[in-house]
Every structure is written in structure tokens, then in C-alpha cells.
Design an enzyme around this catalytic site. Structure first.
Site, PDB file in Angstrom:
ATOM      1  N   TYR A 150      58.818  93.761  43.376  1.00 46.44           N
ATOM      2  CA  TYR A 150      58.385  92.760  44.355  1.00 46.44           C
ATOM      3  C   TYR A 150      59.645  92.172  44.971  1.00 46.44           C
ATOM      4  O   TYR A 150      60.387  91.450  44.317  1.00 46.44           O
ATOM      5  CB  TYR A 150      57.560  91.691  43.635  1.00 46.44           C
ATOM      6  CG  TYR A 150      56.909  90.636  44.504  1.00 46.44           C
ATOM      7  CD1 TYR A 150      57.515  90.133  45.654  1.00 46.44           C
ATOM      8  CD2 TYR A 150      55.683  90.096  44.140  1.00 46.44           C
ATOM      9  CE1 TYR A 150      56.916  89.154  46.421  1.00 46.44           C
ATOM     10  CE2 TYR A 150      55.071  89.097  44.896  1.00 46.44           C
ATOM     11  CZ  TYR A 150      55.706  88.636  46.036  1.00 46.44           C
ATOM     12  OH  TYR A 150      55.114  87.648  46.786  1.00 46.44           O
TER      13      TYR A 150
ATOM     14  N   ASP B  30      56.789  77.837  43.302  1.00 42.61           N
ATOM     15  CA  ASP B  30      55.718  77.871  44.298  1.00 42.61           C
ATOM     16  C   ASP B  30      55.863  76.754  45.322  1.00 42.61           C
ATOM     17  O   ASP B  30      56.296  75.641  45.004  1.00 42.61           O
ATOM     18  CB  ASP B  30      54.350  77.744  43.617  1.00 42.61           C
ATOM     19  CG  ASP B  30      54.038  78.933  42.734  1.00 42.61           C
ATOM     20  OD1 ASP B  30      54.411  80.048  43.118  1.00 42.61           O
ATOM     21  OD2 ASP B  30      53.436  78.742  41.661  1.00 42.61           O
TER      22      ASP B  30
ATOM     23  N   GLU C 126      46.920  90.235  43.015  1.00 41.09           N
ATOM     24  CA  GLU C 126      47.693  89.323  42.179  1.00 41.09           C
ATOM     25  C   GLU C 126      46.824  88.092  41.929  1.00 41.09           C
ATOM     26  O   GLU C 126      46.373  87.447  42.877  1.00 41.09           O
ATOM     27  CB  GLU C 126      48.997  88.911  42.862  1.00 41.09           C
ATOM     28  CG  GLU C 126      50.037  90.017  42.915  1.00 41.09           C
ATOM     29  CD  GLU C 126      51.313  89.556  43.597  1.00 41.09           C
ATOM     30  OE1 GLU C 126      51.434  88.346  43.898  1.00 41.09           O
ATOM     31  OE2 GLU C 126      52.184  90.398  43.841  1.00 41.09           O
TER      32      GLU C 126
END
Length: 263
Positions: free
Chosen positions: A175, A60, A49
Site C-alpha cells: 500500500y 487517520d 479494507e
């Protein structure tokens, strides 16, 4: 879409789980970042990734936010990120690369242009965290038509009513974000994650890869035992930020890979 599917097919034949690693493109600078990128496959990474630096990375945690800021300060752009992929493909035509980031830089470049350039560069998949399934016509469907997998995130809050919509146009793999919150969160407990992985796998034939909070070979192995693989991001980015020799970083990555592959 061959590289991602071929990788999982090979791993199934070998009886191994997938180790997926994340780094931020251009962190701490393009030269060092490219050296790490090129070294990941030999360190046992099955799928890479590659983070696309963005000024407002709302999903994030501080580690990856700081990496993005370092990359942006060094002049990293969408174009230079694709340039890194092209440089990687000069030496490696087998390891899948998934670009992970946010929609704004892609929208600014133009979806059609971006997808054509990404495909030409050798990008295999996209994870765009701020585009929900309701916006699939924006990027997901065009990406699939271009031959680029669109990988969706599922979370602990993705209930049974929501899951089918999340999975509808997902390809490559799913994911599963094991912990609610930002990247770099606490270490996930396999006993808590296992029922969620089983629930997702009952709804799709795609591999389910688990990420968030994995920092060492033991936690990587524990996750690999109950999923199709594990993702490590913040821990690798943090090691890279320490500024030590790249050989030491890749040795750490190798230890994580060994943990996953033994799961």
C-alpha cells in the site's frame, strides 16, 4: 492467503486494475455498515479494507477519526467487527477482506487468539499502521504463519535504504501512501506518484496499490494508470456520513470502480 492472490491473478487476466475500498466497521451503526459491506462487491470493489475502530487513531484524518468515534459510540468492538466479517462470509466467499487499524486492540485480545478468530471469520489480510518492521515478531510473522497476509505501507519518505526492510515480510500487496500526512489529504498527482511506484515495483513482485486523497473517477483512473490499483477511503466514509440512501453511496462507489477499472 488465496483470496488476495487469486483476485490479483484474475484482474491481470482480465487486464484490469484493482479497486480497493475502505469503510469503518460499525459506522454509523452495525446494521447500516453491514449493508454497505455486503453491497461493495456488486458496486465493483475488488478488495475491501474494513477499519477496526480505535480510540486513538493517530494516522487517520478527521473524517475517519469521526467514523471511528461513531462506531465506538454505537458499541462496536473487535469482536463485533469480526462478527461483521462472519456475516459477510455467509453471502460472499470470494472478495478479500483486509482489517486495517492499530495494534492495541489486537494486543489486548491476545495475538494468538485474535489470529485464530480472524482466520476463522474469513479475514484475508491485516494493515496495522503502528507496527514497524522492527516489530515483525509481534504480529506480522505470526499472521503469515496463520495464513493471513500482512500488508505494509510505503510512503514518500521510505527511501532506498529503508525500502528493503519494509518489504521483507510484506505479503498480499504493498500500500503506497501517495501523500505525506494523515488520511483524507490532498489529491495525489500521478506524475509525482509514478516514479515512486516504479521504484517500489523494481524491489518487489507484489502488486502496488496507491491510496490517500482519491475522491473521484478521474483521480482514480489517473492512479490506476500508473499502479496496480487504487484505494479510496475517506471520500467513501464522508459520503456515508452524509446519511443518504445506501443505493446512492454504492452508485458513487461504482463510479470510482469504473474509473479504476478503465485505468
Amino acid at each position: 492467503m488465496a483470496r488476495i492472490a487469486d483476485t490479483f491473478a484474475r484482474l491481470r487476466t482480465e487486464g484490469r486494475k484493482a479497486f480497493v475500498s475502505y469503510i469503518m466497521a460499525g459506522d454509523p451503526d452495525r446494521e447500516r455498515s453491514l449493508e454497505v459491506l455486503r453491497g461493495l462487491p456488486d458496486a465493483g470493489v475488488d478488495i475491501i479494507e474494513l477499519g477496526l475502530p480505535f480510540t486513538d487513531p493517530m494516522a487517520d484524518g478527521p473524517t475517519i477519526q469521526a467514523a471511528g468515534q461513531r462506531a465506538l459510540a454505537g458499541g462496536m468492538t473487535l469482536e463485533s467487527t469480526l462478527g461483521m466479517v462472519r456475516a459477510f462470509r455467509e453471502e460472499n466467499d470470494e472478495t478479500p477482506i483486509v482489517l486495517m487499524g492499530y495494534y492495541n486492540p489486537i494486543y489486548s485480545r491476545g495475538v494468538e487468539r485474535f489470529l485464530a478468530e480472524a482466520k476463522e471469520a474469513g479475514v484475508d489480510g491485516l494493515i496495522v499502521v503502528d507496527l514497524p518492521p522492527e516489530e515483525d515478531d509481534e504480529l506480522c510473522i505470526p499472521a503469515l504463519k496463520t495464513g493471513i497476509d500482512f500488508i505494509r505501507l510505503a510512503t514518500p519518505t521510505t527511501d532506498d535504504a529503508r525500502l528493503p526492510r519494509v518489504l521483507e515480510n510484506t505479503s498480499g500487496f504493498v500500500y503506497y501512501v501517495s501523500i505525506t500526512g494523515i488520511t483524507g489529504s490532498a489529491v495525489p498527482e500521478p506524475s509525482d506518484v509514478a516514479p515512486e511506484v516504479a521504484r517500489i515495483k523494481a524491489a518487489t513482485d507484489l502488486p502496488v496499490i496507491v491510496g490517500f486523497g482519491i475522491r473521484d473517477p478521474e483521480s482514480a483512473r489517473g492512479i490506476a494508470e500508473i499502479a496496480d490499483g487504487a484505494v479510496v477511503g475517506s471520500a467513501i466514509v464522508s459520503k456515508l456520513a452524509e446519511g443518504g440512501p445506501i443505493e446512492e453511496l454504492l452508485a458513487y462507489v461504482r463510479s470510482l470502480a469504473d474509473g479504476v477499472h478503465s485505468g
